[in-house]
Design a protein around this motif. Sequence first.
Motif, PDB file in Angstrom:
ATOM      1  N   LEU A  94     -27.809   9.255  10.877  1.00 10.32           N
ATOM      2  CA  LEU A  94     -28.061   8.720   9.552  1.00 10.32           C
ATOM      3  C   LEU A  94     -28.830   7.409   9.586  1.00 10.32           C
ATOM      4  O   LEU A  94     -29.002   6.743   8.559  1.00 10.32           O
ATOM      5  CB  LEU A  94     -26.743   8.591   8.783  1.00 10.32           C
ATOM      6  CG  LEU A  94     -26.068   9.939   8.525  1.00 10.32           C
ATOM      7  CD1 LEU A  94     -24.709   9.752   7.882  1.00 10.32           C
ATOM      8  CD2 LEU A  94     -26.954  10.853   7.688  1.00 10.32           C
ATOM      9  N   GLY A  95     -29.300   7.063  10.777  1.00  7.16           N
ATOM     10  CA  GLY A  95     -30.226   5.950  10.920  1.00  7.16           C
ATOM     11  C   GLY A  95     -29.735   4.660  10.329  1.00  7.16           C
ATOM     12  O   GLY A  95     -28.590   4.259  10.524  1.00  7.16           O
ATOM     13  N   ASP A  96     -30.618   4.033   9.582  1.00  2.53           N
ATOM     14  CA  ASP A  96     -30.337   2.704   9.034  1.00  2.53           C
ATOM     15  C   ASP A  96     -29.843   2.754   7.591  1.00  2.53           C
ATOM     16  O   ASP A  96     -29.888   1.737   6.909  1.00  2.53           O
ATOM     17  CB  ASP A  96     -31.598   1.850   9.113  1.00  2.53           C
ATOM     18  CG  ASP A  96     -32.040   1.598  10.529  1.00  2.53           C
ATOM     19  OD1 ASP A  96     -31.153   1.541  11.418  1.00  2.53           O
ATOM     20  OD2 ASP A  96     -33.250   1.483  10.769  1.00  2.53           O
ATOM     21  N   LEU A  97     -29.397   3.920   7.139  1.00  2.00           N
ATOM     22  CA  LEU A  97     -28.915   3.983   5.755  1.00  2.00           C
ATOM     23  C   LEU A  97     -27.721   3.068   5.579  1.00  2.00           C
ATOM     24  O   LEU A  97     -26.843   2.977   6.437  1.00  2.00           O
ATOM     25  CB  LEU A  97     -28.520   5.420   5.393  1.00  2.00           C
ATOM     26  CG  LEU A  97     -29.645   6.455   5.391  1.00  2.00           C
ATOM     27  CD1 LEU A  97     -29.078   7.818   5.039  1.00  2.00           C
ATOM     28  CD2 LEU A  97     -30.748   6.064   4.428  1.00  2.00           C
ATOM     29  N   LYS A  98     -27.687   2.411   4.436  1.00  4.67           N
ATOM     30  CA  LYS A  98     -26.592   1.495   4.118  1.00  4.67           C
ATOM     31  C   LYS A  98     -25.675   2.140   3.095  1.00  4.67           C
ATOM     32  O   LYS A  98     -26.053   3.102   2.419  1.00  4.67           O
ATOM     33  CB  LYS A  98     -27.163   0.189   3.567  1.00  4.67           C
ATOM     34  CG  LYS A  98     -27.984  -0.578   4.607  1.00  4.67           C
ATOM     35  CD  LYS A  98     -28.523  -1.860   4.022  1.00  4.67           C
ATOM     36  CE  LYS A  98     -29.243  -2.728   5.008  1.00  4.67           C
ATOM     37  NZ  LYS A  98     -29.944  -2.180   6.095  1.00  4.67           N
ATOM     38  N   LEU A  99     -24.491   1.582   2.971  1.00  3.44           N
ATOM     39  CA  LEU A  99     -23.581   2.041   1.927  1.00  3.44           C
ATOM     40  C   LEU A  99     -24.242   1.863   0.564  1.00  3.44           C
ATOM     41  O   LEU A  99     -24.970   0.881   0.344  1.00  3.44           O
ATOM     42  CB  LEU A  99     -22.273   1.256   1.963  1.00  3.44           C
ATOM     43  CG  LEU A  99     -21.386   1.492   3.176  1.00  3.44           C
ATOM     44  CD1 LEU A  99     -20.195   0.543   3.143  1.00  3.44           C
ATOM     45  CD2 LEU A  99     -20.896   2.932   3.225  1.00  3.44           C
ATOM     46  N   LEU A 100     -23.994   2.800  -0.340  1.00  2.00           N
ATOM     47  CA  LEU A 100     -24.559   2.703  -1.684  1.00  2.00           C
ATOM     48  C   LEU A 100     -24.054   1.434  -2.343  1.00  2.00           C
ATOM     49  O   LEU A 100     -22.872   1.124  -2.304  1.00  2.00           O
ATOM     50  CB  LEU A 100     -24.157   3.919  -2.514  1.00  2.00           C
ATOM     51  CG  LEU A 100     -24.685   3.958  -3.931  1.00  2.00           C
ATOM     52  CD1 LEU A 100     -26.190   4.149  -3.948  1.00  2.00           C
ATOM     53  CD2 LEU A 100     -24.001   5.051  -4.722  1.00  2.00           C
ATOM     54  N   GLN A 101     -24.963   0.711  -2.965  1.00  2.00           N
ATOM     55  CA  GLN A 101     -24.592  -0.541  -3.650  1.00  2.00           C
ATOM     56  C   GLN A 101     -24.809  -0.402  -5.147  1.00  2.00           C
ATOM     57  O   GLN A 101     -25.779   0.131  -5.577  1.00  2.00           O
ATOM     58  CB  GLN A 101     -25.458  -1.679  -3.141  1.00  2.00           C
ATOM     59  CG  GLN A 101     -25.351  -1.847  -1.669  1.00  2.00           C
ATOM     60  CD  GLN A 101     -24.686  -3.143  -1.264  1.00  2.00           C
ATOM     61  OE1 GLN A 101     -24.537  -4.045  -2.047  1.00  2.00           O
ATOM     62  NE2 GLN A 101     -24.292  -3.203  -0.021  1.00  2.00           N
ATOM     63  N   THR A 118     -14.645   9.928   2.811  1.00  6.54           N
ATOM     64  CA  THR A 118     -16.002  10.207   2.345  1.00  6.54           C
ATOM     65  C   THR A 118     -16.778   8.908   2.425  1.00  6.54           C
ATOM     66  O   THR A 118     -16.275   7.855   2.030  1.00  6.54           O
ATOM     67  CB  THR A 118     -15.993  10.718   0.889  1.00  6.54           C
ATOM     68  OG1 THR A 118     -15.157  11.871   0.804  1.00  6.54           O
ATOM     69  CG2 THR A 118     -17.391  11.070   0.412  1.00  6.54           C
ATOM     70  N   VAL A 119     -17.999   8.977   2.946  1.00 11.66           N
ATOM     71  CA  VAL A 119     -18.861   7.806   3.030  1.00 11.66           C
ATOM     72  C   VAL A 119     -20.085   8.081   2.164  1.00 11.66           C
ATOM     73  O   VAL A 119     -20.743   9.117   2.321  1.00 11.66           O
ATOM     74  CB  VAL A 119     -19.269   7.523   4.489  1.00 11.66           C
ATOM     75  CG1 VAL A 119     -20.250   6.361   4.553  1.00 11.66           C
ATOM     76  CG2 VAL A 119     -18.036   7.238   5.346  1.00 11.66           C
ATOM     77  N   VAL A 120     -20.382   7.168   1.252  1.00 14.30           N
ATOM     78  CA  VAL A 120     -21.511   7.323   0.339  1.00 14.30           C
ATOM     79  C   VAL A 120     -22.597   6.327   0.739  1.00 14.30           C
ATOM     80  O   VAL A 120     -22.396   5.114   0.679  1.00 14.30           O
ATOM     81  CB  VAL A 120     -21.091   7.125  -1.128  1.00 14.30           C
ATOM     82  CG1 VAL A 120     -22.291   7.344  -2.056  1.00 14.30           C
ATOM     83  CG2 VAL A 120     -19.948   8.067  -1.489  1.00 14.30           C
ATOM     84  N   LEU A 121     -23.725   6.883   1.143  1.00 13.80           N
ATOM     85  CA  LEU A 121     -24.861   6.092   1.610  1.00 13.80           C
ATOM     86  C   LEU A 121     -25.999   6.169   0.604  1.00 13.80           C
ATOM     87  O   LEU A 121     -25.988   7.012  -0.307  1.00 13.80           O
ATOM     88  CB  LEU A 121     -25.326   6.609   2.971  1.00 13.80           C
ATOM     89  CG  LEU A 121     -24.270   6.613   4.077  1.00 13.80           C
ATOM     90  CD1 LEU A 121     -24.792   7.344   5.310  1.00 13.80           C
ATOM     91  CD2 LEU A 121     -23.836   5.196   4.417  1.00 13.80           C
ATOM     92  N   GLU A 122     -26.993   5.315   0.800  1.00 11.68           N
ATOM     93  CA  GLU A 122     -28.128   5.245  -0.122  1.00 11.68           C
ATOM     94  C   GLU A 122     -29.431   5.544   0.589  1.00 11.68           C
ATOM     95  O   GLU A 122     -29.741   4.949   1.616  1.00 11.68           O
ATOM     96  CB  GLU A 122     -28.191   3.844  -0.729  1.00 11.68           C
ATOM     97  CG  GLU A 122     -29.348   3.638  -1.660  1.00 11.68           C
ATOM     98  CD  GLU A 122     -29.364   2.243  -2.279  1.00 11.68           C
ATOM     99  OE1 GLU A 122     -30.470   1.808  -2.662  1.00 11.68           O
ATOM    100  OE2 GLU A 122     -28.306   1.606  -2.368  1.00 11.68           O
ATOM    101  N   ALA A 123     -30.184   6.488   0.017  1.00 10.41           N
ATOM    102  CA  ALA A 123     -31.572   6.708   0.414  1.00 10.41           C
ATOM    103  C   ALA A 123     -32.428   5.964  -0.614  1.00 10.41           C
ATOM    104  O   ALA A 123     -32.115   5.983  -1.805  1.00 10.41           O
ATOM    105  CB  ALA A 123     -31.910   8.194   0.406  1.00 10.41           C
ATOM    106  N   PRO A 124     -33.496   5.316  -0.182  1.00  7.82           N
ATOM    107  CA  PRO A 124     -34.279   4.507  -1.122  1.00  7.82           C
ATOM    108  C   PRO A 124     -34.891   5.285  -2.286  1.00  7.82           C
ATOM    109  O   PRO A 124     -34.965   4.767  -3.396  1.00  7.82           O
ATOM    110  CB  PRO A 124     -35.389   3.903  -0.254  1.00  7.82           C
ATOM    111  CG  PRO A 124     -34.898   4.008   1.146  1.00  7.82           C
ATOM    112  CD  PRO A 124     -33.983   5.190   1.188  1.00  7.82           C
ATOM    113  N   ASP A 125     -35.318   6.536  -2.022  1.00  2.84           N
ATOM    114  CA  ASP A 125     -36.050   7.274  -3.055  1.00  2.84           C
ATOM    115  C   ASP A 125     -36.048   8.766  -2.730  1.00  2.84           C
ATOM    116  O   ASP A 125     -35.466   9.188  -1.723  1.00  2.84           O
ATOM    117  CB  ASP A 125     -37.481   6.747  -3.178  1.00  2.84           C
ATOM    118  CG  ASP A 125     -38.207   6.715  -1.838  1.00  2.84           C
ATOM    119  OD1 ASP A 125     -37.944   7.589  -0.975  1.00  2.84           O
ATOM    120  OD2 ASP A 125     -39.050   5.821  -1.653  1.00  2.84           O
TER     121      ASP A 125
END
Length: 127
Positions: free
Chosen positions: A120-127, A67-74
């Motif tokens: 998923l473009g430029d989304l980064k891993l959730l921090q 499972t990969v958890v990414l972050e959307a800004p808002d």
Amino acid sequence: RALPYNAMAAALVQYVVLRGDLARPPLSWPLGALVAQGCHAALAAVHAYREHPDTGAYLEQGAAMRTVVLEAPDEHSLLALAAQLGREGLDLHVWTENPEGIPTALALRPYPRARVRPLLGDLKLLQ
């Protein structure tokens, strides 16, 4: 040459995208609440697409599931991503925290990594 089914199963990943702004001021949700949103979204997506062969193969992996958890800004970014992925024909679930009606996360059903990661473009891993 097609990959053997077990090699395809090994490449399956479930992507979960959480709103990063929920963890930061002024919202500052507790970590546990944010993790719960991702869990709800992931389980809802797996349940909704439980009959898909990739979902079954993913679940059969047990401790080897990825499972990969990414972050959307808002919220806006999360919903725009959901719309884009929907236009691409991907199966997903947007989790909305109720009764507040706040979209907090989205999860795709398990997919081969190569099919989904470019979308998923430029989304980064959730921090």
